[in-house]
Write a protein that holds these residues in place. Structure first.
Motif, PDB file in Angstrom:
ATOM      1  N   ASP A 261       0.862  -1.187   0.000  1.00 57.88           N
ATOM      2  CA  ASP A 261       0.000   0.000   0.000  1.00 57.88           C
ATOM      3  C   ASP A 261       0.899   1.237   0.000  1.00 57.88           C
ATOM      4  N   ILE A 262       0.987   1.924  -1.136  1.00 56.27           N
ATOM      5  CA  ILE A 262       1.882   3.079  -1.249  1.00 56.27           C
ATOM      6  C   ILE A 262       1.480   4.198  -0.300  1.00 56.27           C
ATOM      7  N   LYS A 263       0.170   4.399  -0.113  1.00 57.21           N
ATOM      8  CA  LYS A 263      -0.273   5.473   0.788  1.00 57.21           C
ATOM      9  C   LYS A 263       0.187   5.212   2.217  1.00 57.21           C
ATOM     10  N   GLN A 264       0.144   3.959   2.622  1.00 59.75           N
ATOM     11  CA  GLN A 264       0.606   3.614   3.965  1.00 59.75           C
ATOM     12  C   GLN A 264       2.108   3.831   4.098  1.00 59.75           C
ATOM     13  N   LYS A 265       2.839   3.473   3.036  1.00 63.17           N
ATOM     14  CA  LYS A 265       4.295   3.648   3.076  1.00 63.17           C
ATOM     15  C   LYS A 265       4.668   5.130   3.161  1.00 63.17           C
ATOM     16  N   LEU A 266       3.980   5.958   2.374  1.00 67.63           N
ATOM     17  CA  LEU A 266       4.234   7.405   2.417  1.00 67.63           C
ATOM     18  C   LEU A 266       3.914   7.967   3.794  1.00 67.63           C
ATOM     19  N   ASP A 267       2.799   7.521   4.356  1.00 72.50           N
ATOM     20  CA  ASP A 267       2.388   7.989   5.681  1.00 72.50           C
ATOM     21  C   ASP A 267       3.402   7.561   6.745  1.00 72.50           C
ATOM     22  N   ASP A 268       3.932   6.347   6.606  1.00 74.00           N
ATOM     23  CA  ASP A 268       4.926   5.861   7.570  1.00 74.00           C
ATOM     24  C   ASP A 268       6.187   6.715   7.534  1.00 74.00           C
ATOM     25  N   VAL A 269       6.638   7.072   6.317  1.00 78.91           N
ATOM     26  CA  VAL A 269       7.846   7.907   6.187  1.00 78.91           C
ATOM     27  C   VAL A 269       7.615   9.273   6.833  1.00 78.91           C
ATOM     28  N   LEU A 270       6.469   9.861   6.564  1.00 81.97           N
ATOM     29  CA  LEU A 270       6.162  11.187   7.110  1.00 81.97           C
ATOM     30  C   LEU A 270       6.070  11.155   8.632  1.00 81.97           C
ATOM     31  N   ASN A 271       5.403  10.151   9.180  1.00 80.87           N
ATOM     32  CA  ASN A 271       5.244  10.059  10.636  1.00 80.87           C
ATOM     33  C   ASN A 271       6.556   9.745  11.335  1.00 80.87           C
ATOM     34  N   LYS A 272       7.322   8.837  10.755  1.00 83.36           N
ATOM     35  CA  LYS A 272       8.594   8.433  11.353  1.00 83.36           C
ATOM     36  C   LYS A 272       9.555   9.607  11.475  1.00 83.36           C
ATOM     37  N   ASN A 273       9.466  10.554  10.523  1.00 85.44           N
ATOM     38  CA  ASN A 273      10.399  11.697  10.505  1.00 85.44           C
ATOM     39  C   ASN A 273       9.743  13.010  10.935  1.00 85.44           C
ATOM     40  N   ASP A 274       8.553  12.909  11.532  1.00 87.24           N
ATOM     41  CA  ASP A 274       7.839  14.076  12.086  1.00 87.24           C
ATOM     42  C   ASP A 274       7.507  15.140  11.035  1.00 87.24           C
ATOM     43  N   PHE A 275       7.092  14.702   9.843  1.00 85.56           N
ATOM     44  CA  PHE A 275       6.710  15.646   8.799  1.00 85.56           C
ATOM     45  C   PHE A 275       5.214  15.635   8.496  1.00 85.56           C
ATOM     46  N   CYS A 276       4.469  14.748   9.108  1.00 85.10           N
ATOM     47  CA  CYS A 276       3.067  14.564   8.734  1.00 85.10           C
ATOM     48  C   CYS A 276       2.238  15.838   8.923  1.00 85.10           C
TER      49      CYS A 276
END
Length: 303
Positions: A261-276
């Motif tokens: 799921d690309i949307k989940q992967k993008l969301d994980d990157v943003l959350n992990k690095n505090d950019f969400c």
């Protein structure tokens, strides 16, 4: 009966009897003090090769020829080319002037040390990036822009005018406002006020693939007031990045899970690095570099 003043339509006449074409953005700079100021701010050397785009009737060109070894003038209007040639004919400047006829955006730029020009405003954005990606590096550019465009070039995070143009330009160059120029300094006068800007390329440039950077900022600033978390959930963004991701995995011989799921992967990157929850309009260059590297680490690419 009083005489009715005849309208000249979309163009205006210069002193030489030339009808200037507003389709070409022809607004001839006529104030000698502003011309002199642009030349002075260019810090020209006698050995320099100067590029001028849109020389018009040559008011700035002649002042440049007084200072440097060579001026390469790029002009799209053959009528003005004839006027420019006539102006330097049988003068010491004739052999120092090279004229290129055509659309500068569709042509390969020659070698030059300095760029000085009152450019057609409609080509401002593509021209800025054409010169900043030009190699070898030039020393500086002193250019006339529409005032709002000039302010966008120097805008900082949080400013109303801060946009993709601002951060992309500032990644590649130092930009300074030099002087304000009123519309009555041109013939015919444009509808907007202007500013002279000085651009110095960063040499060496930052070690970043500019196409990747531009792809990221294009997405982030598409809705600069929205959070990055919301922007990267958009279907159009997800489709493009999933396609890029699958190409990347194919090149690296990496398998992709069936339930990927690309949307989940993008969301994980943003959350992990505090950019969400961050918004592009308040992010600086260092933050965007950090975000780009975080995406790259997970195989997410933008071109």
């Amino acid at each position: 009966m009083p005489k009715v003043k005849k309208e000249k339509g979309p163009s205006d006449y210069g002193r030489q009897g030339i009808m200037f074409k507003k389709d070409f953005g022809q607004h001839i700079l006529k104030n000698p003090l502003i011309i002199q100021g642009m030349v002075e701010k260019s810090a020209l050397l006698p050995t320099d090769t100067v590029l001028e785009i849109g020389p018009g009737t040559g008011n700035l060109t002649v002042k440049l020829l007084e200072r440097v070894k060579t001026v390469i003038a790029c002009e799209i209007d053959v009528r003005l080319v004839a006027e420019l040639k006539k102006r330097v004919m049988n003068t010491p400047y004739q052999n120092k002037l090279q004229i290129r006829v055509g659309d500068v955006l569709k042509s390969e730029l020659p070698f030059f040390n300095v760029l000085v020009a009152n450019i057609p405003y409609q080509i401002s954005s593509p021209l800025v990036f054409k010169i900043l990606l030009h190699r070898p590096f030039f020393r500086c550019a002193v250019l006339m822009f529409q005032r709002e465009f000039a302010y966008r070039l120097v805008a900082k995070p949080g400013d109303k005018l801060y946009c993709r143009l601002s951060i992309n330009t500032q990644l590649l160059a130092r930009v300074d406002l030099i002087m304000k120029v009123g519309k009555n300094n041109f013939r015919p006068p444009p509808k907007v006020e202007s500013n002279v800007v000085r651009i110095e390329p960063r040499n060496p440039p930052p070690p970043i693939n500019f196409n990747e950077w531009d792809g990221l900022t294009r997405i982030a600033f598409s809705r600069k007031n929205k959070t990055l978390g919301a922007i990267f959930k958009q279907n159009a963004v997800a489709v493009t990045l999933e396609k890029n991701y699958r190409v990347y995995c194919s090149l690296k011989n990496q398998e992709i899970e069936d339930n990927f799921d690309i949307k989940q992967k993008l969301d994980d990157v943003l959350n992990k690095n505090d950019f969400c929850e961050k918004r592009a309009r308040k992010m600086d260059i260092d933050e965007f570099i950090e975000l780009l590297l975080a995406f790259h680490k997970e195989g997410i690419h933008f071109q």
